[in-house]
Design a protein around this motif. Structure first.
Motif: not given
Length: 213
Positions: A17-30, A69-78
């Motif tokens: 439950a703690q991990r689920t809540a943390l995922r929701a929080r940090f996914r929303a942030a990004r 899903d809002g992850e930092i864009d890896s395209g320029p690095l690639r």
């Protein structure tokens, strides 16, 4: 992978439950970062790559991933890795076996849509085993100052890395927006493999001496 034998069902339930809540929080942030910021942060990742290029050597093979899903864009690095002639491997998901295999990236036009609607190399692309990978850039939902990585919950990277000994693992660097840093320690299960470093738009933060060897 199952939880530790020492965990009670109640403890395991609270941890999940703690991990689920943390995922929701940090996914929303990004996800709240606008498209311009996403692009700018991706460019900064590519710029910070230069701090890693020399220590890794000329013949490095780097595992990367395609952003979602809002992850930092890896395209320029690639693009930067490709321009420098660095060999790139991308993950291919096997949902039936619930595992990953890394295959050589041979250009945008050679990618196909895989599970979770993520582009990945075709099945004919050469496999890159863990022994051939110098560095692995990992996606994450959140990280802390101990190098703990919280993923999306599928466990694909955990299973892949957990099957390797410490000597077999490539250097592990998470890619993230700085807003994905947790000021408090994240929960760490016995099967979690800590990161050696994390790279954000602000630069590289090391958690181990691996990059200094």
């Amino acid at each position: 992978m199952s939880h530790s034998d020492s965990d009670t069902p109640e403890q395991h339930s609270r941890s999940s439950a703690q991990r689920t809540a943390l995922r929701a929080r940090f996914r929303a942030a990004r996800q709240q970062l606008d498209s311009q910021i996403h692009r700018a942060h991706g460019v900064r990742l590519a710029e910070h790559w230069q701090t890693l290029r020399e220590p890794l050597g000329a013949n490095a093979t780097v595992a990367l991933y395609v952003t979602r899903d809002g992850e930092i864009d890896s395209g320029p690095l690639r693009n930067e890795l490709t321009a420098q002639g660095v060999a790139i491997a991308l993950p291919c998901v096997n949902q039936a076996a619930r595992d990953l295999v890394f295959r050589r990236y041979e250009g945008e036009d050679r990618l196909v849509i895989g599970p979770y609607d993520i582009p990945e190399p075709q099945a004919q692309a050469p496999v890159c085993t863990a022994a051939t990978l110098t560095l692995m850039f990992l996606p994450l939902v959140a990280f802390d100052d101990r190098g703990t990585r919280l993923g999306m919950g599928g466990g694909y990277y955990d299973r892949y890395l957990g099957a390797l000994s410490n000597d077999q693992r490539p250097i592990l660097i998470g890619l993230a927006h700085s807003v994905q840093r947790s000021a408090r320690p994240l929960p760490r299960a016995r099967w979690d493999v800590p990161l050696d470093a994390v790279l954000t738009e602000t630069g590289l933060t090391q958690f181990s001496s691996t990059l200094l060897r």
